[in-house]
Scaffold this motif. Structure first.
Motif, PDB file in Angstrom:
ATOM      1  N   LEU A   1      14.093   4.633  -2.604  1.00  0.00           N
ATOM      2  CA  LEU A   1      14.148   5.529  -1.426  1.00  0.00           C
ATOM      3  C   LEU A   1      14.684   6.715  -1.549  1.00  0.00           C
ATOM      4  N   LYS A   2      15.820   6.610  -2.436  1.00  0.00           N
ATOM      5  CA  LYS A   2      16.748   7.846  -2.804  1.00  0.00           C
ATOM      6  C   LYS A   2      16.078   8.750  -3.722  1.00  0.00           C
ATOM      7  N   LYS A   3      14.897   8.031  -4.409  1.00  0.00           N
ATOM      8  CA  LYS A   3      14.260   8.980  -5.568  1.00  0.00           C
ATOM      9  C   LYS A   3      13.081   9.692  -4.975  1.00  0.00           C
ATOM     10  N   VAL A   4      12.839   9.334  -4.103  1.00  0.00           N
ATOM     11  CA  VAL A   4      11.413   9.966  -3.388  1.00  0.00           C
ATOM     12  C   VAL A   4      11.631  11.473  -2.950  1.00  0.00           C
ATOM     13  N   PRO A   5      10.755  12.280  -3.585  1.00  0.00           N
ATOM     14  CA  PRO A   5      10.991  13.512  -3.186  1.00  0.00           C
ATOM     15  C   PRO A   5      11.104  13.849  -1.365  1.00  0.00           C
ATOM     16  N   HIS A   6      11.908  14.616  -1.016  1.00  0.00           N
ATOM     17  CA  HIS A   6      12.069  15.097   0.240  1.00  0.00           C
ATOM     18  C   HIS A   6      10.896  16.199   0.701  1.00  0.00           C
ATOM     19  N   ASP A   7       9.653  16.055   0.151  1.00  0.00           N
ATOM     20  CA  ASP A   7       8.857  17.162   0.324  1.00  0.00           C
ATOM     21  C   ASP A   7       8.383  17.156   1.825  1.00  0.00           C
ATOM     22  N   PHE A   8       8.339  16.397   2.604  1.00  0.00           N
ATOM     23  CA  PHE A   8       7.709  16.583   4.035  1.00  0.00           C
ATOM     24  C   PHE A   8       8.816  17.570   4.645  1.00  0.00           C
ATOM     25  N   ILE A   9      10.045  17.342   4.720  1.00  0.00           N
ATOM     26  CA  ILE A   9      10.970  18.257   5.123  1.00  0.00           C
ATOM     27  C   ILE A   9      10.786  19.660   4.357  1.00  0.00           C
ATOM     28  N   TRP A  10      10.401  19.837   3.181  1.00  0.00           N
ATOM     29  CA  TRP A  10      10.250  20.919   2.640  1.00  0.00           C
ATOM     30  C   TRP A  10       9.131  21.719   3.258  1.00  0.00           C
ATOM     31  N   LYS A  11       8.099  21.121   3.287  1.00  0.00           N
ATOM     32  CA  LYS A  11       6.760  21.686   3.696  1.00  0.00           C
ATOM     33  C   LYS A  11       7.027  21.982   5.321  1.00  0.00           C
TER      34      LYS A  11
ATOM     35  N   VAL B   1       0.698  -1.360   0.006  1.00  0.00           N
ATOM     36  CA  VAL B   1       0.187   0.040  -0.128  1.00  0.00           C
ATOM     37  C   VAL B   1       0.777   1.302  -0.048  1.00  0.00           C
ATOM     38  N   GLY B   2       1.745   1.434   0.696  1.00  0.00           N
ATOM     39  CA  GLY B   2       2.812   2.312   0.872  1.00  0.00           C
ATOM     40  C   GLY B   2       3.301   2.661  -0.531  1.00  0.00           C
ATOM     41  N   LEU B   3       3.741   1.748  -0.988  1.00  0.00           N
ATOM     42  CA  LEU B   3       4.387   1.859  -2.514  1.00  0.00           C
ATOM     43  C   LEU B   3       3.507   2.460  -3.583  1.00  0.00           C
ATOM     44  N   ILE B   4       2.254   2.370  -3.435  1.00  0.00           N
ATOM     45  CA  ILE B   4       1.201   2.952  -4.275  1.00  0.00           C
ATOM     46  C   ILE B   4       0.872   4.661  -3.907  1.00  0.00           C
ATOM     47  N   LEU B   5       1.223   4.761  -2.627  1.00  0.00           N
ATOM     48  CA  LEU B   5       0.825   6.347  -2.095  1.00  0.00           C
ATOM     49  C   LEU B   5       1.912   7.178  -2.558  1.00  0.00           C
ATOM     50  N   ASN B   6       2.142   8.355  -1.828  1.00  0.00           N
ATOM     51  CA  ASN B   6       3.046   9.182  -2.268  1.00  0.00           C
ATOM     52  C   ASN B   6       3.912   9.481  -0.970  1.00  0.00           C
ATOM     53  N   LYS B   7       5.128  10.093  -1.321  1.00  0.00           N
ATOM     54  CA  LYS B   7       6.140  10.746  -0.550  1.00  0.00           C
ATOM     55  C   LYS B   7       6.436  10.123   0.798  1.00  0.00           C
ATOM     56  N   THR B   8       5.869  10.564   1.838  1.00  0.00           N
ATOM     57  CA  THR B   8       6.378   9.952   3.194  1.00  0.00           C
ATOM     58  C   THR B   8       6.125   8.380   3.082  1.00  0.00           C
ATOM     59  N   TRP B   9       4.695   7.918   2.816  1.00  0.00           N
ATOM     60  CA  TRP B   9       4.349   6.759   2.558  1.00  0.00           C
ATOM     61  C   TRP B   9       5.352   5.813   1.813  1.00  0.00           C
ATOM     62  N   VAL B  10       5.801   6.193   0.765  1.00  0.00           N
ATOM     63  CA  VAL B  10       6.617   5.499  -0.137  1.00  0.00           C
ATOM     64  C   VAL B  10       7.914   5.290   0.681  1.00  0.00           C
ATOM     65  N   LYS B  11       8.351   6.352   1.306  1.00  0.00           N
ATOM     66  CA  LYS B  11      10.014   6.327   1.928  1.00  0.00           C
ATOM     67  C   LYS B  11       9.568   5.286   3.174  1.00  0.00           C
ATOM     68  N   LEU B  12       8.260   5.159   3.757  1.00  0.00           N
ATOM     69  CA  LEU B  12       8.352   4.129   4.910  1.00  0.00           C
ATOM     70  C   LEU B  12       8.267   2.765   4.276  1.00  0.00           C
ATOM     71  N   ALA B  13       7.487   2.632   3.264  1.00  0.00           N
ATOM     72  CA  ALA B  13       7.338   1.114   2.420  1.00  0.00           C
ATOM     73  C   ALA B  13       8.808   0.904   2.124  1.00  0.00           C
ATOM     74  N   CYS B  14       9.504   1.621   1.408  1.00  0.00           N
ATOM     75  CA  CYS B  14      10.763   1.434   1.097  1.00  0.00           C
ATOM     76  C   CYS B  14      11.873   0.954   2.206  1.00  0.00           C
ATOM     77  N   THR B  15      11.530   1.801   3.264  1.00  0.00           N
ATOM     78  CA  THR B  15      12.373   1.289   4.368  1.00  0.00           C
ATOM     79  C   THR B  15      12.153   0.073   4.901  1.00  0.00           C
ATOM     80  N   GLY B  16      10.755  -0.198   5.068  1.00  0.00           N
ATOM     81  CA  GLY B  16      10.187  -1.441   5.362  1.00  0.00           C
ATOM     82  C   GLY B  16      10.747  -2.861   4.530  1.00  0.00           C
ATOM     83  N   GLY B  17      10.727  -2.365   3.153  1.00  0.00           N
ATOM     84  CA  GLY B  17      11.051  -3.465   2.126  1.00  0.00           C
ATOM     85  C   GLY B  17      12.657  -3.802   2.315  1.00  0.00           C
ATOM     86  N   ILE B  18      13.365  -2.656   2.576  1.00  0.00           N
ATOM     87  CA  ILE B  18      14.984  -2.803   2.935  1.00  0.00           C
ATOM     88  C   ILE B  18      15.099  -3.947   4.020  1.00  0.00           C
TER      89      ILE B  18
END
Length: 161
Positions: free
Chosen positions: A144-154, A98-115
């Motif tokens: 994970l490295k390709k996901v925008p760091h938009d949470f920090i920017w916001k 589910v995290g992989l099909i969402l955006n930004k922070t969720w993708v990062k969490l999903a990628c971290t979980g996948g690792i």
């Protein structure tokens, strides 16, 4: 070595597929995300139904692992709580999908979980199609490295107001 002979074809296919997932993560990250989301969704379904209907199949991993500590865990604590533990794993796999099909922070969490998942099951050896799981973890790391760091920017924009 006998396990590798028995599982040679799926082992080769898994390693090719997850090797290609690294290439996809580099060249076509969205394709890699869709593939990995689909794979984890399938794995979640397979593990949850297998844990409920035939939990004993998971004891076979004790014969396939590369580290004796995993065999002891599988034949010990795990063997007494197979359904509950595999259902927790299946839930984690579902959340990664589910995290992989969402955006930004969720993708990062999903990628971290996948690792974490890929590296955690790598010691299962042939049972995890090692080194395919490490290739999968590498693909997740690249994504994970390709996901925008938009949470920090916001957060920075919020603090400026």
């Amino acid at each position: 070595m006998e396990a590798l002979k028995t599982w040679l074809v799926p082992y080769i296919i898994s390693n090719i597929v997850f090797g290609l997932s690294i290439l996809a993560a580099i060249k076509k990250p969205m394709l890699a995300r869709v593939f990995l989301a689909g794979f984890f969704l399938w794995a979640s379904y397979f593990n949850s139904t297998s844990a409920i209907h035939s939990p004993e199949i998971y004891l076979n991993y004790a014969k396939l692992d590369a580290l004796p500590v995993y065999s002891k865990f599988i034949t010990g604590f795990f063997s007494q709580h197979i359904t509950a533990l595999v259902l927790i794993i299946a839930l984690g796999q579902f959340l990664i999908a589910v995290g992989l099909i969402l955006n930004k922070t969720w993708v990062k969490l999903a990628c971290t979980g996948g690792i974490i998942f890929g590296l955690a099951i790598a010691p299962l050896g042939v049972g995890s199609a090692f080194p395919a799981t490490v290739s999968m973890a590498i693909a997740f790391f690249i994504l994970l490295k390709k996901v925008p760091h938009d949470f920090i920017w916001k957060w920075r924009q919020y603090k400026k107001k």
